[in-house]
Design an enzyme around this catalytic site. Structure first.
Site, PDB file in Angstrom:
ATOM      1  N   LYS A  24       0.836  -1.208   0.000  1.00  0.00           N
ATOM      2  CA  LYS A  24       0.000   0.000   0.000  1.00  0.00           C
ATOM      3  C   LYS A  24       0.867   1.253   0.000  1.00  0.00           C
ATOM      4  CE  LYS A  24      -1.779   1.658   4.007  1.00  0.00           C
ATOM      5  NZ  LYS A  24      -1.480   3.089   4.154  1.00  0.00           N
ATOM      6  N   ASN A  25       1.894   1.250   0.852  1.00  0.00           N
ATOM      7  CA  ASN A  25       2.683   2.472   0.995  1.00  0.00           C
ATOM      8  C   ASN A  25       3.628   2.725  -0.183  1.00  0.00           C
ATOM      9  OD1 ASN A  25       1.362   2.901   3.341  1.00  0.00           O
ATOM     10  ND2 ASN A  25       3.094   2.505   4.710  1.00  0.00           N
ATOM     11  N   ARG A  94      -4.794  10.403   4.592  1.00  0.00           N
ATOM     12  CA  ARG A  94      -3.769  11.349   4.989  1.00  0.00           C
ATOM     13  C   ARG A  94      -2.665  11.468   3.915  1.00  0.00           C
ATOM     14  NH1 ARG A  94      -0.333  14.732   8.042  1.00  0.00           N
ATOM     15  NH2 ARG A  94       1.618  14.052   7.173  1.00  0.00           N
ATOM     16  N   CYS A 118      -5.056  12.863  12.248  1.00  0.00           N
ATOM     17  CA  CYS A 118      -5.594  11.534  11.963  1.00  0.00           C
ATOM     18  C   CYS A 118      -5.640  10.748  13.242  1.00  0.00           C
ATOM     19  CB  CYS A 118      -4.758  10.823  10.915  1.00  0.00           C
ATOM     20  SG  CYS A 118      -3.306  10.058  11.578  1.00  0.00           S
ATOM     21  N   ARG A 123      -0.651  15.136  12.745  1.00  0.00           N
ATOM     22  CA  ARG A 123       0.260  14.749  11.654  1.00  0.00           C
ATOM     23  C   ARG A 123       0.683  16.023  10.937  1.00  0.00           C
ATOM     24  NH1 ARG A 123      -0.722   8.933  10.188  1.00  0.00           N
ATOM     25  NH2 ARG A 123       0.629   9.224   8.415  1.00  0.00           N
ATOM     26  N   ASP A 307       4.480   0.654  12.108  1.00  0.00           N
ATOM     27  CA  ASP A 307       3.274   0.013  11.569  1.00  0.00           C
ATOM     28  C   ASP A 307       3.117  -1.437  12.032  1.00  0.00           C
ATOM     29  OD1 ASP A 307       2.617   2.326  10.308  1.00  0.00           O
ATOM     30  OD2 ASP A 307       3.087   1.662   8.282  1.00  0.00           O
ATOM     31  N   ARG A 399      -8.596  -0.466   4.682  1.00  0.00           N
ATOM     32  CA  ARG A 399      -7.766   0.545   4.011  1.00  0.00           C
ATOM     33  C   ARG A 399      -6.427  -0.068   3.593  1.00  0.00           C
ATOM     34  NH1 ARG A 399      -6.180   4.397   7.901  1.00  0.00           N
ATOM     35  NH2 ARG A 399      -4.681   4.767   6.275  1.00  0.00           N
TER      36      ARG A 399
HETATM   37  C1  UD1 Z   1       4.397   6.818   6.345  1.00  0.00           C
HETATM   38  C2  UD1 Z   1       3.521   5.621   6.151  1.00  0.00           C
HETATM   39  C3  UD1 Z   1       2.953   5.161   7.487  1.00  0.00           C
HETATM   40  C4  UD1 Z   1       4.065   4.933   8.489  1.00  0.00           C
HETATM   41  C5  UD1 Z   1       4.985   6.146   8.572  1.00  0.00           C
HETATM   42  C6  UD1 Z   1       6.196   5.920   9.455  1.00  0.00           C
HETATM   43  C7  UD1 Z   1       2.628   5.922   3.924  1.00  0.00           C
HETATM   44  C8  UD1 Z   1       1.428   6.173   3.082  1.00  0.00           C
HETATM   45  N1  UD1 Z   1       2.434   5.961   5.263  1.00  0.00           N
HETATM   46  O1  UD1 Z   1       3.588   7.869   6.859  1.00  0.00           O
HETATM   47  O2  UD1 Z   1       2.226   3.953   7.279  1.00  0.00           O
HETATM   48  O3  UD1 Z   1       3.497   4.686   9.762  1.00  0.00           O
HETATM   49  O4  UD1 Z   1       5.446   6.498   7.255  1.00  0.00           O
HETATM   50  O5  UD1 Z   1       6.921   4.835   9.007  1.00  0.00           O
HETATM   51  O6  UD1 Z   1       3.700   5.635   3.432  1.00  0.00           O
HETATM   52  N2  UD1 Z   1       6.385  14.542  10.812  1.00  0.00           N
HETATM   53  C9  UD1 Z   1       6.481  15.878  11.158  1.00  0.00           C
HETATM   54  N3  UD1 Z   1       6.411  16.795  10.154  1.00  0.00           N
HETATM   55  C10 UD1 Z   1       6.258  16.443   8.852  1.00  0.00           C
HETATM   56  C11 UD1 Z   1       6.168  15.084   8.504  1.00  0.00           C
HETATM   57  C12 UD1 Z   1       6.240  14.143   9.529  1.00  0.00           C
HETATM   58  O7  UD1 Z   1       6.611  16.228  12.323  1.00  0.00           O
HETATM   59  O8  UD1 Z   1       6.201  17.332   7.975  1.00  0.00           O
HETATM   60  C13 UD1 Z   1       6.423  13.515  11.885  1.00  0.00           C
HETATM   61  C14 UD1 Z   1       5.083  12.769  11.977  1.00  0.00           C
HETATM   62  O9  UD1 Z   1       4.137  13.476  12.755  1.00  0.00           O
HETATM   63  C15 UD1 Z   1       5.489  11.477  12.615  1.00  0.00           C
HETATM   64  C16 UD1 Z   1       6.890  11.243  12.028  1.00  0.00           C
HETATM   65  O10 UD1 Z   1       7.339  12.511  11.556  1.00  0.00           O
HETATM   66  O11 UD1 Z   1       5.582  11.641  14.008  1.00  0.00           O
HETATM   67  C17 UD1 Z   1       6.915  10.221  10.911  1.00  0.00           C
HETATM   68  O12 UD1 Z   1       6.106  10.647   9.855  1.00  0.00           O
HETATM   69  P1  UD1 Z   1       6.384  10.251   8.334  1.00  0.00           P
HETATM   70  O13 UD1 Z   1       7.633   9.451   8.204  1.00  0.00           O
HETATM   71  O14 UD1 Z   1       6.252  11.485   7.533  1.00  0.00           O
HETATM   72  O15 UD1 Z   1       5.151   9.299   8.048  1.00  0.00           O
HETATM   73  P2  UD1 Z   1       4.128   9.375   6.847  1.00  0.00           P
HETATM   74  O16 UD1 Z   1       4.834   9.631   5.577  1.00  0.00           O
HETATM   75  O17 UD1 Z   1       2.991  10.247   7.221  1.00  0.00           O
END
Ligand code: UD1
Length: 420
Positions: A24-25, A94, A118, A123, A307, A399
């Site tokens: 999915k990711n 998201r 979320c 997030r 995850d 999902r």
């Molecule tokens: C992706 C995955 C999700 C997984 C996560 C961490 C997808 C679609 N989803 O989510 O399943 O759980 O990686 O492995 O690929 N953060 C900030 N600012 C930002 C961006 C992130 O503070 O601009 C923080 C987030 O709140 C969180 C951490 O960084 O605490 C990790 O987030 P991130 O690696 O960005 O995860 P996603 O890409 O949202």
């Protein structure tokens, strides 16, 4: 979305073989990347999931022609009609935020509703927006909308303060059709990032280092259509491994990539599982008695994935001893703990730390999925519990898991999907 529940009769030992779904990711950013390509992209091993439906709805809204045939998807983005994504589409998932980078790269502008928080807690997307503006985009926020316009191209080196998966993807997508070289330092190293890099390169981009901490993207003015098979889903594989182990079973997961399952396999081996890693398959045999895993710290890849935290926890609720989890990635990622407790688990949560004291058995109960992986964890627990469980709110589970009930049934589980 349809409301439904899973009714699971616990105590059946899982055994047999399954073919694992595409990730999915991986597929979500790759579908967004199709927006960059002026031609038809064919994406294979695309799982049939509601999150994929949400991405397809965005593509169609933008003017792409999308054709789905079983697990292949054709996206023809020859014509992009708009660069605006309304709130009703952005809020469905998201990760729609990665369409920002793709639209900026393709049309030079993007206007999308803020994806919002979320079920895992706040997030923020500050890293995404900071990086895009460092690359020359001018970003304003109005009435919950993010409006981006690409400015003068300039060679950029972006130091991410945290290796965010989504921010790394957004930068890669914007940069792939830019006119200047972009380097990402402290990039996310998840296998899904490497897969996105491979897709972009097939389309004609010049991405180097995807999957490592330093990624360089030399922009290409034009990307064409291409054909790509997404990697297999390591978190879905981990889920079926935990389900088999929790039921005292023995299964083989074909199509799984052992290289992506290192930290998960290590934790499960500590608990006593026997794991055989083949070239494109993973076999697991449950231990006679589940041992606790002393400390599981979620970390960016290649560390233990956030995850898989809930899923491993559901399995370890029946270990002989105490396992400790430390969640380092998301703030509110223990919402499954209360539900597991209602099934008889002994769990205490204190901020980022969660202590799981193993109990002899779990009992079937009525529980509610609060998020995708937390919901899958409840299914793992229910499969190993005595008696019947009903899991509500399974739209969360659907999902991320393709034909979840059918896959588990094929392994001998007693699971039924009930429309409510
Ligand atoms: C992706 C995955 C999700 C997984 C996560 C961490 C997808 C679609 N989803 O989510 O399943 O759980 O990686 O492995 O690929 N953060 C900030 N600012 C930002 C961006 C992130 O503070 O601009 C923080 C987030 O709140 C969180 C951490 O960084 O605490 C990790 O987030 P991130 O690696 O960005 O995860 P996603 O890409 O949202």
């Amino acid at each position: 979305m349809e409301n439904a529940s899973f009714i699971i009769e616990g105590g059946r030992r899982l055994s047999g073989e399954i073919e694992i779904q595409g990730a999915k990711n991986s597929v979500l950013p790759i579908l967004a990347a199709a927006v960059l390509c002026e031609g038809k992209c064919v994406i294979h091993k695309c799982p049939r999931l509601s999150d994929v439906d949400s991405a397809v709805a965005i593509l169609e809204h933008l003017g792409c022609k999308v054709n789905r045939l079983d697990t292949s998807v054709e996206v023809d983005a020859s014509v992009i009609e708009r660069s605006h994504i309304p709130a009703r589409l952005m809020r469905r998932m998201r990760s729609s935020v990665i369409f920002l980078g793709a639209l900026l790269g393709r049309t030079g502008e993007a206007d999308a509703a803020y994806p919002g928080g979320c079920e895992l807690g706040p997030r923020p997307i500050d890293l995404h927006l900071g990086a895009l503006s460092q690359m020359g985009a001018v970003i304003t926020e109005e009435y919950g909308h993010i409006i981006c316009k690409s400015g003068a191209a300039k060679e950029t080196c972006i130091d991410l303060s945290f290796p965010s998966v989504g921010a790394t993807e957004n930068i890669m997508l914007f940069a792939a059709r830019g006119r200047a070289r972009v380097t990402i330092i402290n990039a996310a190293r998840e296998p899904e990032i490497a897969d996105l890099g491979e897709f972009l390169n097939k389309a004609g981009a010049r991405v180097r280092g995807a999957g490592t901490g330093v990624i360089t993207i030399e922009g290409s003015l034009r990307l064409s259509g291409c054909e790509h098979t997404v990697i297999s889903d390591r978190i879905a594989a981990a889920t079926y491994m935990c389900a088999a182990a929790a039921t005292g079973g023995e299964i083989t997961i074909n199509g799984a990539d052992p290289a992506h399952l290192g930290s998960i396999a290590a934790a499960m081996k500590q608990s006593g599982c026997r794991i055989a890693l083949g070239e494109r398959a993973v076999s697991i045999e449950a231990p006679k008695e589940i041992r606790p895993v002393k400390l599981i710290r979620t970390m960016p890849y290649p560390g233990f994935p956030t995850d898989a935290q809930a899923i491993l926890m559901a399995y370890l609720t029946r270990a002989r001893g105490v396992s400790v989890f430390i969640e380092n990635i998301f703030e509110s990622r223990y919402r499954h703990a209360d539900e597991l407790v209602s099934m008889g688990a002994d769990i205490s949560v204190n901020g980022r730390v969660c202590v799981v004291s193993g109990v002899g058995e779990l009992t079937g109960a009525r529980v509610r999925a609060c998020d995708l992986r937390g919901g899958a964890a409840l299914a793992v627990a229910a499969l190993s519990a005595r008696g019947t469980s009903e899991i509500y709110n399974i739209s969360h589970i659907e999902r991320g898991y393709e034909r979840f009930d059918e896959v588990l049934s094929s392994l001998g589980a007693q699971i039924m999907r009930k429309k409510i």
